[in-house]
Design a protein around this motif. Structure first.
Motif, mmCIF file in Angstrom:
data_model
loop_
_atom_site.group_PDB
_atom_site.id
_atom_site.type_symbol
_atom_site.label_atom_id
_atom_site.label_comp_id
_atom_site.label_asym_id
_atom_site.label_seq_id
_atom_site.Cartn_x
_atom_site.Cartn_y
_atom_site.Cartn_z
ATOM 1 N N ASP A 260 0.861 -1.177 0.000
ATOM 2 C CA ASP A 260 0.000 0.000 0.000
ATOM 3 C C ASP A 260 0.902 1.233 0.000
ATOM 4 O O ASP A 260 1.441 1.625 1.054
ATOM 5 N N LEU A 261 1.093 1.816 -1.180
ATOM 6 C CA LEU A 261 1.974 2.967 -1.385
ATOM 7 C C LEU A 261 3.441 2.640 -1.065
ATOM 8 O O LEU A 261 4.256 3.548 -0.904
ATOM 9 N N VAL A 262 3.759 1.368 -0.982
ATOM 10 C CA VAL A 262 5.138 0.898 -0.845
ATOM 11 C C VAL A 262 5.355 -0.143 -1.936
ATOM 12 O O VAL A 262 4.608 -1.128 -2.010
ATOM 13 N N PHE A 263 6.365 0.055 -2.772
ATOM 14 C CA PHE A 263 6.526 -0.750 -3.979
ATOM 15 C C PHE A 263 7.856 -1.493 -3.949
ATOM 16 O O PHE A 263 8.914 -0.871 -3.879
ATOM 17 N N LEU A 264 7.784 -2.812 -4.025
ATOM 18 C CA LEU A 264 8.989 -3.628 -4.076
ATOM 19 C C LEU A 264 9.193 -4.202 -5.479
ATOM 20 O O LEU A 264 10.228 -3.957 -6.109
ATOM 21 N N ASN A 265 8.205 -4.962 -5.959
ATOM 22 C CA ASN A 265 8.316 -5.592 -7.272
ATOM 23 C C ASN A 265 7.576 -4.824 -8.356
ATOM 24 O O ASN A 265 7.627 -5.216 -9.525
ATOM 25 N N ASP A 266 6.890 -3.774 -7.979
ATOM 26 C CA ASP A 266 6.225 -2.897 -8.959
ATOM 27 C C ASP A 266 7.252 -1.892 -9.461
ATOM 28 O O ASP A 266 7.467 -0.840 -8.846
ATOM 29 N N LEU A 267 7.896 -2.225 -10.578
ATOM 30 C CA LEU A 267 8.922 -1.357 -11.144
ATOM 31 C C LEU A 267 8.391 -0.572 -12.335
ATOM 32 O O LEU A 267 9.144 -0.251 -13.260
ATOM 33 N N PHE A 268 7.124 -0.221 -12.302
ATOM 34 C CA PHE A 268 6.529 0.610 -13.339
ATOM 35 C C PHE A 268 6.609 2.071 -12.892
ATOM 36 O O PHE A 268 6.685 2.365 -11.701
ATOM 37 N N PRO A 269 6.595 3.001 -13.829
ATOM 38 C CA PRO A 269 6.872 4.409 -13.478
ATOM 39 C C PRO A 269 5.837 4.996 -12.526
ATOM 40 O O PRO A 269 4.649 4.721 -12.614
ATOM 41 N N LYS A 270 6.332 5.840 -11.612
ATOM 42 C CA LYS A 270 5.500 6.567 -10.653
ATOM 43 C C LYS A 270 5.691 8.064 -10.867
ATOM 44 O O LYS A 270 6.731 8.511 -11.353
ATOM 45 N N ASP A 271 4.676 8.824 -10.488
ATOM 46 C CA ASP A 271 4.723 10.279 -10.614
ATOM 47 C C ASP A 271 4.744 10.859 -9.199
ATOM 48 O O ASP A 271 3.706 11.153 -8.610
ATOM 49 N N PHE A 272 5.945 11.040 -8.635
ATOM 50 C CA PHE A 272 6.060 11.533 -7.269
ATOM 51 C C PHE A 272 5.772 13.026 -7.171
ATOM 52 O O PHE A 272 5.361 13.504 -6.103
#
Length: 559
Positions: A260-272
């Motif tokens: 939940d809003l912490v990404f380990l294996n989700d290596l898709f782009p994020k918009d911080f």
């Protein structure tokens, strides 16, 4: 002649269907009865059964069978003349009783199935013949001509050919005298339009955001960074190639993992940038230009995603969110934007991602793989004063399912920093092991809570520490991060109060996101919230963002 009738009822605790008890008085009454009565009435009973076929199968007819069985307790005392009259009357009626009653007039001698000439009875008058004709003006319409059964496009086009929303959102930084950025954190007018089209095995979708934001003051379109007046969120075609394979190609939002809003294996782009300035949470996921192929089977399912050109995060570089400047030791700002060595060689600088997943009962399990680059510019090029994106491979697994009174999840990942396997280069991140455990449940009616623990362990830490330049900040060997989410629904679930807080005891920093969302009706939604950053040191993840604390409000009209 006067007739006398005597009947004994059941005695004792049993019902009349059982064999009743006889008292001494009953036996005496039976003994005093005239001897001719029982044989005479038994004879009438036998005579009726012989002369009237309708009564041949009856038992205990009119109670007369009791007299054919002298052991019964019922006793009738009647005159022989009356009994004889009853017998003669029944005998004279026996032929009429034995025959079927006559049919009503008009139906005698008529075969009901012969009227219609078939095996079914004829319909009442007025209901036979051909089907009734359609009302005037409808005779020429048919399902074949309208083709409703195959294509419902006409129904879809009766309203707007798209869905979407119009939203205004404004925010301001606290404190007001910010040294690095504008006082306003956001001040945009946004309109999103989404259109979809479906065919037999193919579908297409396009989602575009038109944005006017004088705070950003960037009008030229850049689809990679999302800058400009147009942000193309989705533009893909999905094809059901076979029963076991789907293909989706184009710009799409991709995500997986259990955090939940912490990404380990989700290596898709994020918009911080969007996340930190107060845009809706959906904008944390940035689009990818990729081809996704999904395979389905009874054993397991497989997703394979190929991105021909590396898609980096939309990271904070100082243009809107000030961060730590590793080259100067100060802060980036809108006047000191971090320069990066971007990856832009198509096909040669690409990305691969895969997920193999299946359910075991109520538990969702998955294996992950990724080959590409660090999504944020984690590397440094001191000679050119630029940040870089080193090569990266990730291998991980996750499980999610019922636990105690809620839902639990565990996820692990190994980060292989391929440009520095030995960990001796201080300008490239070392290999890492990451672990995540989470749990969520309903605490009270319409109040849910969730907690997470995240560990980032830097491998080859001694090599990193011994090779770091003097005076440069070195991350902790183990970074601990804990999160808490609380969500309360009120006013028939039209009002949502939520709080999400990140806290790192190792870095001694954190980030809080309180939010209020109120649904005025089906179209209008009001929202207000804040992004509060706190920390002890400027070089830690959340501590470097302390000057970007802001509050915001928004009003959205959906259609």
């Amino acid at each position: 002649m006067k007739t006398t009738f005597i009947k004994r009822h059941c005695e004792g605790t049993r019902t009349c269907s059982g064999e009743p008890k006889q008292s001494r008085n009953s036996k005496e009454a039976s003994a005093k009865a005239p001897s001719f009565v029982i044989p005479a009435q038994a004879g009438i009973y036998k005579l009726l059964k012989q002369k009237i076929p309708a009564f041949a199968g009856k038992t205990n007819l009119f109670g007369l069978e009791s007299f054919a069985q002298p052991s019964k307790v019922n006793v009738w005392i009647a005159s022989p003349g009356l009994l004889a009259g009853v017998a003669m009357t029944m005998i004279s009626l026996s032929p009429a009783i034995a025959e079927e009653p006559p049919l009503p007039a008009g139906l005698m001698g008529v075969d009901p199935f012969a009227v219609s000439g078939s095996s079914e009875p004829a319909l009442p008058a007025g209901l036979g013949g051909a089907e009734p004709s359609l009302p005037s003006g409808l005779e020429e319409l048919s399902l074949e001509e309208t083709d409703w059964a195959e294509d419902d496009t006409d129904l879809e086009e009766s309203g707007l050919p798209f869905t979407g929303f119009v939203e205004t959102r404004a925010g301001i930084r606290l404190p007001l005298n910010n040294r690095y950025e504008k006082r306003a954190s956001i001040g945009e007018l946004r309109m999103q339009l989404q259109a979809e089209k479906f065919w037999e095995s193919i579908s297409a979708r396009m989602t575009a955001d038109f944005v006017a934001d004088p705070v950003a003051d960037r009008w030229a379109i850049d689809l990679d960074s999302g800058d400009g007046f147009l942000d193309l969120r989705e533009a893909f075609i999905s094809w059901r190639a076979t029963d076991f394979m789907d293909i989706k190609a184009g710009r799409q939002i991709l995500t997986w993992g259990t955090g939940d809003l912490v990404f380990l294996n989700d290596l898709f782009p994020k918009d911080f940038d969007s996340f930190f300035i107060g845009r809706d949470e959906e904008y944390l996921k940035a689009p990818s230009d990729a081809i996704k192929t999904s395979f389905f089977s009874d054993i397991a399912n497989l997703d394979v995603i190929y991105t021909p050109n590396f898609d980096a995060d939309r990271f904070a570089d100082g243009a809107r969110i000030s961060t730590y400047d590793p080259f100067s030791g100060g802060q980036t700002s809108r006047n000191n934007v971090m320069q990066t060595d971007s990856r832009s060689a198509w096909l040669s600088e690409d990305e691969w991602a895969a997920r193999l997943y299946r359910n075991f009962g109520a538990y969702e399990t998955a294996l992950y793989g990724y080959d590409g680059y660090w999504k944020n510019p984690q590397g440094l090029d001191p000679a050119n004063m630029r940040a870089t994106f080193p090569r990266l491979s990730v291998y991980g697994a996750s499980v999610r399912g019922p636990f105690y009174n809620g839902i639990g999840n565990v996820e692990v990942a190994y980060y292989d920093s391929r440009d520095d396997n030995a960990g001796t280069n201080p300008f490239i991140p070392n290999d890492q092991f990451r672990f995540l455990a989470g749990y969520e449940q309903e605490i009270l009616p319409e109040l849910t809570g969730g907690v997470q623990y995240n560990l980032e362990r830097t491998l080859d830490y001694k090599a990193l520490k011994s090779n770091a330049p003097p005076g440069s900040p070195v991350p902790d060997e183990n970074r601990h991060l804990m999160t808490v989410r609380l969500t309360k629904l009120m006013m028939n679930q039209n009002l949502t109060l939520s709080l999400f807080n990140f806290w790192s005891p190792s870095d001694n920093d954190g980030y809080a996101r309180p939010k209020l969302n109120y649904k005025l009706n089906d179209e209008w939604t009001f929202e207000t919230g804040a992004n509060v950053f706190y920390g002890k040191d400027r070089h830690t993840f959340f501590g470097q963002l302390e000057d970007n604390t802001n509050v915001y409000v928004s009003l959205r009209y959906s259609f």
